[in-house]
Design an enzyme around this catalytic site. Structure first.
Site, PDB file in Angstrom:
ATOM      1  N   LYS A 165      51.991  27.705  28.845  1.00 17.53           N
ATOM      2  CA  LYS A 165      50.569  27.732  29.188  1.00 17.53           C
ATOM      3  C   LYS A 165      49.950  26.346  28.995  1.00 17.53           C
ATOM      4  O   LYS A 165      49.186  25.870  29.826  1.00 17.53           O
ATOM      5  CB  LYS A 165      49.830  28.773  28.335  1.00 17.53           C
ATOM      6  CG  LYS A 165      48.477  29.120  28.912  1.00 17.53           C
ATOM      7  CD  LYS A 165      47.688  30.036  28.021  1.00 17.53           C
ATOM      8  CE  LYS A 165      46.730  29.219  27.193  1.00 17.53           C
ATOM      9  NZ  LYS A 165      45.968  29.997  26.229  1.00 17.53           N
ATOM     10  N   ASP A 183      46.012  32.999  30.834  1.00 18.61           N
ATOM     11  CA  ASP A 183      45.545  33.400  29.505  1.00 18.61           C
ATOM     12  C   ASP A 183      45.156  34.872  29.583  1.00 18.61           C
ATOM     13  O   ASP A 183      45.401  35.544  30.589  1.00 18.61           O
ATOM     14  CB  ASP A 183      44.362  32.513  29.048  1.00 18.61           C
ATOM     15  CG  ASP A 183      43.106  32.802  29.858  1.00 18.61           C
ATOM     16  OD1 ASP A 183      43.181  33.520  30.888  1.00 18.61           O
ATOM     17  OD2 ASP A 183      42.028  32.319  29.476  1.00 18.61           O
TER      18      ASP A 183
END
Ligand code: SF4
Length: 255
Positions: A165, A183
């Site tokens: 991420k 997310d």
């Protein structure tokens, strides 16, 4: 006439049936509910024209979406993303506003040292581990990458505390690459809308990358985060003001 003698009925078991049933039923119900909260039952496939329409509306409403993590260069962006794991952007910004005034390069971060860094970020969850990682990633950037944030996924993911991420956010925001960081907000929106259903962030990431037209990919990550954060809320999505409520596939949408 022979007398009919009945055998006494077997004694009922002492286990209360209702209670026994509810013990096994509860997790199933809870699991069903949580699945329902994010995943649509109806999966009428999206057409390319519909997906184009979704992102055209996002673009029209917010042509230049910005991330909410404050930073002054790629290094501070990287540090902010590492600090943001399991923390809010607002909480991270509060701590880094002062920190980045004195430590906006890997060398300055090393000069600051782990102990003083901890003081700056102690309001953020897991700050001890995060301070250790930020010092270690600063050292590695100097030893392996000439003090610069690496421009490759493998390079970023090799830094302590930085995962997929983090790499996706940095590649997108610092270097303009068409990556999709997933997310909690993007995960929820991808599933609810059925734009990219998936059981893991990676499945949703790859699904979104597959369906979103290239012309929208630079900003798609921010549009979806902002949509999840301010409109398609986890508990009570604001479907009545949602830009894409006529297209969304979520069966429980409230419009
Ligand atoms: S209609 Fe409701 S559930 Fe669908 S994207 Fe909009 S806010 Fe989310």
């Amino acid at each position: 006439m022979a007398k009919i003698t009945r055998k006494p009925a077997p004694r009922k078991t002492a286990v209360p049936k209702k209670k026994a049933k509810s013990v096994t039923a509860r997790p199933k119900t809870a699991a069903r509910k949580s699945l329902k909260a994010t995943r649509p039952n109806s999966t009428k496939p999206w057409t390319p024209a519909e997906i184009h329409e979704v992102f055209s509306r996002f673009r029209k409403a917010n042509p230049e979406p910005k991330g909410e993590l404050e930073h002054v260069n790629p290094f501070t962006l990287l540090v902010a993303v590492v600090l943001s794991a399991q923390a809010t952007d607002a909480g991270v910004n509060k701590a880094t506003r002062e920190l980045f005034k004195i430590a906006d390069t890997p060398q300055k971060m090393l000069d600051l040292g782990e102990e003083r860094l901890r003081d700056y970020i102690k309001t953020i969850g897991l700050y001890r581990t995060k301070a250790k990682n930020v010092i270690a990633l600063s050292a590695k950037m100097i030893s392996d990458f000439g003090g610069e944030v690496p421009r490759t996924r493998a390079g970023i993911e090799s830094l302590p505390g930085a995962g997929r991420k983090t790499a996706n956010v940095v590649l997108n925001m610092a270097f303009g690459e068409h990556t999709m960081a997933v997310d909690t907000h993007v995960f929820r929106v991808g599933n609810r809308t059925a734009l990219a259903p998936g059981k893991t962030p990676l499945e949703v990431e790859l699904g979104l990358e597959k369906v979103i037209p290239a012309e929208f990919m630079l900003h798609a990550h921010h549009w979806l985060i902002l949509h999840g954060r301010y409109t398609c809320l986890a508990r009570k999505p604001r479907c009545e003001v949602c830009l894409i409520n006529d297209l969304c596939r979520w069966p429980e949408k409230t419009v």
